[in-house]
Design a protein around this motif. Structure first.
Motif, PDB file in Angstrom:
ATOM      1  N   PRO A   1       5.241  -7.054  -2.345  1.00  0.00           N
ATOM      2  CA  PRO A   1       5.874  -8.187  -1.675  1.00  0.00           C
ATOM      3  C   PRO A   1       4.878  -8.903  -0.758  1.00  0.00           C
ATOM      4  O   PRO A   1       3.980  -8.278  -0.191  1.00  0.00           O
ATOM      5  CB  PRO A   1       7.000  -7.544  -0.866  1.00  0.00           C
ATOM      6  CG  PRO A   1       7.288  -6.260  -1.574  1.00  0.00           C
ATOM      7  CD  PRO A   1       5.976  -5.804  -2.137  1.00  0.00           C
ATOM      8  N   ALA A   2       5.051 -10.205  -0.598  1.00  0.00           N
ATOM      9  CA  ALA A   2       4.104 -11.024   0.170  1.00  0.00           C
ATOM     10  C   ALA A   2       3.875 -10.496   1.583  1.00  0.00           C
ATOM     11  O   ALA A   2       2.750 -10.506   2.080  1.00  0.00           O
ATOM     12  CB  ALA A   2       4.583 -12.466   0.211  1.00  0.00           C
ATOM     13  N   VAL A   3       4.917 -10.013   2.228  1.00  0.00           N
ATOM     14  CA  VAL A   3       4.782  -9.511   3.596  1.00  0.00           C
ATOM     15  C   VAL A   3       3.853  -8.297   3.633  1.00  0.00           C
ATOM     16  O   VAL A   3       2.969  -8.214   4.487  1.00  0.00           O
ATOM     17  CB  VAL A   3       6.173  -9.143   4.177  1.00  0.00           C
ATOM     18  CG1 VAL A   3       6.043  -8.466   5.519  1.00  0.00           C
ATOM     19  CG2 VAL A   3       7.049 -10.371   4.268  1.00  0.00           C
ATOM     20  N   ILE A   4       4.033  -7.375   2.695  1.00  0.00           N
ATOM     21  CA  ILE A   4       3.186  -6.188   2.654  1.00  0.00           C
ATOM     22  C   ILE A   4       1.774  -6.563   2.224  1.00  0.00           C
ATOM     23  O   ILE A   4       0.797  -6.044   2.763  1.00  0.00           O
ATOM     24  CB  ILE A   4       3.797  -5.118   1.728  1.00  0.00           C
ATOM     25  CG1 ILE A   4       5.128  -4.633   2.309  1.00  0.00           C
ATOM     26  CG2 ILE A   4       2.840  -3.941   1.556  1.00  0.00           C
ATOM     27  CD1 ILE A   4       5.895  -3.701   1.419  1.00  0.00           C
ATOM     28  N   ARG A   5       1.631  -7.469   1.253  1.00  0.00           N
ATOM     29  CA  ARG A   5       0.305  -7.906   0.805  1.00  0.00           C
ATOM     30  C   ARG A   5      -0.473  -8.509   1.972  1.00  0.00           C
ATOM     31  O   ARG A   5      -1.654  -8.240   2.147  1.00  0.00           O
ATOM     32  CB  ARG A   5       0.422  -8.916  -0.327  1.00  0.00           C
ATOM     33  CG  ARG A   5      -0.930  -9.269  -0.923  1.00  0.00           C
ATOM     34  CD  ARG A   5      -0.844 -10.250  -2.067  1.00  0.00           C
ATOM     35  NE  ARG A   5       0.097  -9.812  -3.092  1.00  0.00           N
ATOM     36  CZ  ARG A   5       1.131 -10.538  -3.504  1.00  0.00           C
ATOM     37  NH1 ARG A   5       1.362 -11.733  -3.003  1.00  0.00           N
ATOM     38  NH2 ARG A   5       1.936 -10.083  -4.435  1.00  0.00           N
ATOM     39  N   HIS A   6       0.218  -9.312   2.800  1.00  0.00           N
ATOM     40  CA  HIS A   6      -0.428  -9.906   3.968  1.00  0.00           C
ATOM     41  C   HIS A   6      -0.862  -8.820   4.954  1.00  0.00           C
ATOM     42  O   HIS A   6      -1.973  -8.856   5.485  1.00  0.00           O
ATOM     43  CB  HIS A   6       0.509 -10.903   4.643  1.00  0.00           C
ATOM     44  CG  HIS A   6      -0.066 -11.497   5.890  1.00  0.00           C
ATOM     45  ND1 HIS A   6      -1.105 -12.387   5.876  1.00  0.00           N
ATOM     46  CD2 HIS A   6       0.247 -11.290   7.195  1.00  0.00           C
ATOM     47  CE1 HIS A   6      -1.407 -12.720   7.120  1.00  0.00           C
ATOM     48  NE2 HIS A   6      -0.594 -12.067   7.935  1.00  0.00           N
ATOM     49  N   ARG A   7      -0.003  -7.855   5.191  1.00  0.00           N
ATOM     50  CA  ARG A   7      -0.333  -6.760   6.113  1.00  0.00           C
ATOM     51  C   ARG A   7      -1.525  -5.957   5.607  1.00  0.00           C
ATOM     52  O   ARG A   7      -2.419  -5.589   6.373  1.00  0.00           O
ATOM     53  CB  ARG A   7       0.874  -5.851   6.310  1.00  0.00           C
ATOM     54  CG  ARG A   7       0.596  -4.747   7.320  1.00  0.00           C
ATOM     55  CD  ARG A   7       1.824  -3.963   7.644  1.00  0.00           C
ATOM     56  NE  ARG A   7       2.697  -4.824   8.460  1.00  0.00           N
ATOM     57  CZ  ARG A   7       3.987  -4.620   8.622  1.00  0.00           C
ATOM     58  NH1 ARG A   7       4.562  -3.602   8.026  1.00  0.00           N
ATOM     59  NH2 ARG A   7       4.704  -5.405   9.365  1.00  0.00           N
ATOM     60  N   LEU A   8      -1.578  -5.691   4.296  1.00  0.00           N
ATOM     61  CA  LEU A   8      -2.718  -4.981   3.714  1.00  0.00           C
ATOM     62  C   LEU A   8      -4.005  -5.781   3.894  1.00  0.00           C
ATOM     63  O   LEU A   8      -5.059  -5.217   4.210  1.00  0.00           O
ATOM     64  CB  LEU A   8      -2.477  -4.689   2.233  1.00  0.00           C
ATOM     65  CG  LEU A   8      -1.368  -3.692   1.902  1.00  0.00           C
ATOM     66  CD1 LEU A   8      -1.151  -3.630   0.394  1.00  0.00           C
ATOM     67  CD2 LEU A   8      -1.677  -2.322   2.464  1.00  0.00           C
ATOM     68  N   ALA A   9      -3.923  -7.099   3.683  1.00  0.00           N
ATOM     69  CA  ALA A   9      -5.100  -7.958   3.839  1.00  0.00           C
ATOM     70  C   ALA A   9      -5.588  -7.952   5.286  1.00  0.00           C
ATOM     71  O   ALA A   9      -6.793  -7.895   5.538  1.00  0.00           O
ATOM     72  CB  ALA A   9      -4.781  -9.375   3.387  1.00  0.00           C
ATOM     73  N   VAL A  10      -4.667  -7.990   6.237  1.00  0.00           N
ATOM     74  CA  VAL A  10      -5.042  -7.949   7.652  1.00  0.00           C
ATOM     75  C   VAL A  10      -5.741  -6.635   7.984  1.00  0.00           C
ATOM     76  O   VAL A  10      -6.697  -6.610   8.767  1.00  0.00           O
ATOM     77  CB  VAL A  10      -3.796  -8.163   8.551  1.00  0.00           C
ATOM     78  CG1 VAL A  10      -4.096  -7.840  10.002  1.00  0.00           C
ATOM     79  CG2 VAL A  10      -3.291  -9.587   8.406  1.00  0.00           C
ATOM     80  N   MET A  11      -5.299  -5.544   7.372  1.00  0.00           N
ATOM     81  CA  MET A  11      -5.928  -4.241   7.595  1.00  0.00           C
ATOM     82  C   MET A  11      -7.263  -4.121   6.863  1.00  0.00           C
ATOM     83  O   MET A  11      -8.014  -3.189   7.106  1.00  0.00           O
ATOM     84  CB  MET A  11      -4.995  -3.112   7.152  1.00  0.00           C
ATOM     85  CG  MET A  11      -3.777  -2.973   8.024  1.00  0.00           C
ATOM     86  SD  MET A  11      -2.789  -1.486   7.732  1.00  0.00           S
ATOM     87  CE  MET A  11      -2.565  -1.455   5.980  1.00  0.00           C
ATOM     88  N   GLY A  12      -7.554  -5.049   5.953  1.00  0.00           N
ATOM     89  CA  GLY A  12      -8.814  -5.015   5.222  1.00  0.00           C
ATOM     90  C   GLY A  12      -8.717  -4.429   3.834  1.00  0.00           C
ATOM     91  O   GLY A  12      -9.731  -4.229   3.171  1.00  0.00           O
ATOM     92  N   LEU A  13      -7.517  -4.124   3.372  1.00  0.00           N
ATOM     93  CA  LEU A  13      -7.330  -3.539   2.038  1.00  0.00           C
ATOM     94  C   LEU A  13      -7.197  -4.653   1.003  1.00  0.00           C
ATOM     95  O   LEU A  13      -6.109  -4.998   0.561  1.00  0.00           O
ATOM     96  CB  LEU A  13      -6.111  -2.625   2.030  1.00  0.00           C
ATOM     97  CG  LEU A  13      -6.238  -1.396   2.914  1.00  0.00           C
ATOM     98  CD1 LEU A  13      -4.923  -0.657   2.997  1.00  0.00           C
ATOM     99  CD2 LEU A  13      -7.331  -0.483   2.414  1.00  0.00           C
TER     100      LEU A  13
END
Length: 75
Positions: free
Chosen positions: A21-33
């Motif tokens: 989901p977009a929300v989780i994808r964004h959170r992963l990107a912020v963490m660097g994943l």
């Protein structure tokens, strides 16, 4: 191979993130994943969830159900 299948101390490079989901994808990107990032599995929690991973000098905790959506290639 999925991030959730790495063994303790094993290193890999993220190749893709699927069906997140977009929300989780964004959170992963912020963490660097993001694709191209090298990670190392530090350990599994006693019951197998969550996973502790090392990303550069950071330690991150990732739920197993999210780790199953991240494709990696071992280094």
């Amino acid at each position: 191979m999925k991030l959730s299948k790495l063994g303790r101390g094993q290193s890999a490079r993220i190749t893709s993130v699927h069906h997140v989901p977009a929300v989780i994808r964004h959170r992963l990107a912020v963490m660097g994943l993001i694709p191209g990032t090298a990670v190392e599995l530090v350990r599994h929690a006693p019951l197998g969830d969550p996973l502790q991973i090392r990303l550069d000098n950071e330690q991150l905790i990732v739920r197993r159900d999210v780790a199953k959506l991240i494709d990696v290639e071992t280094l």
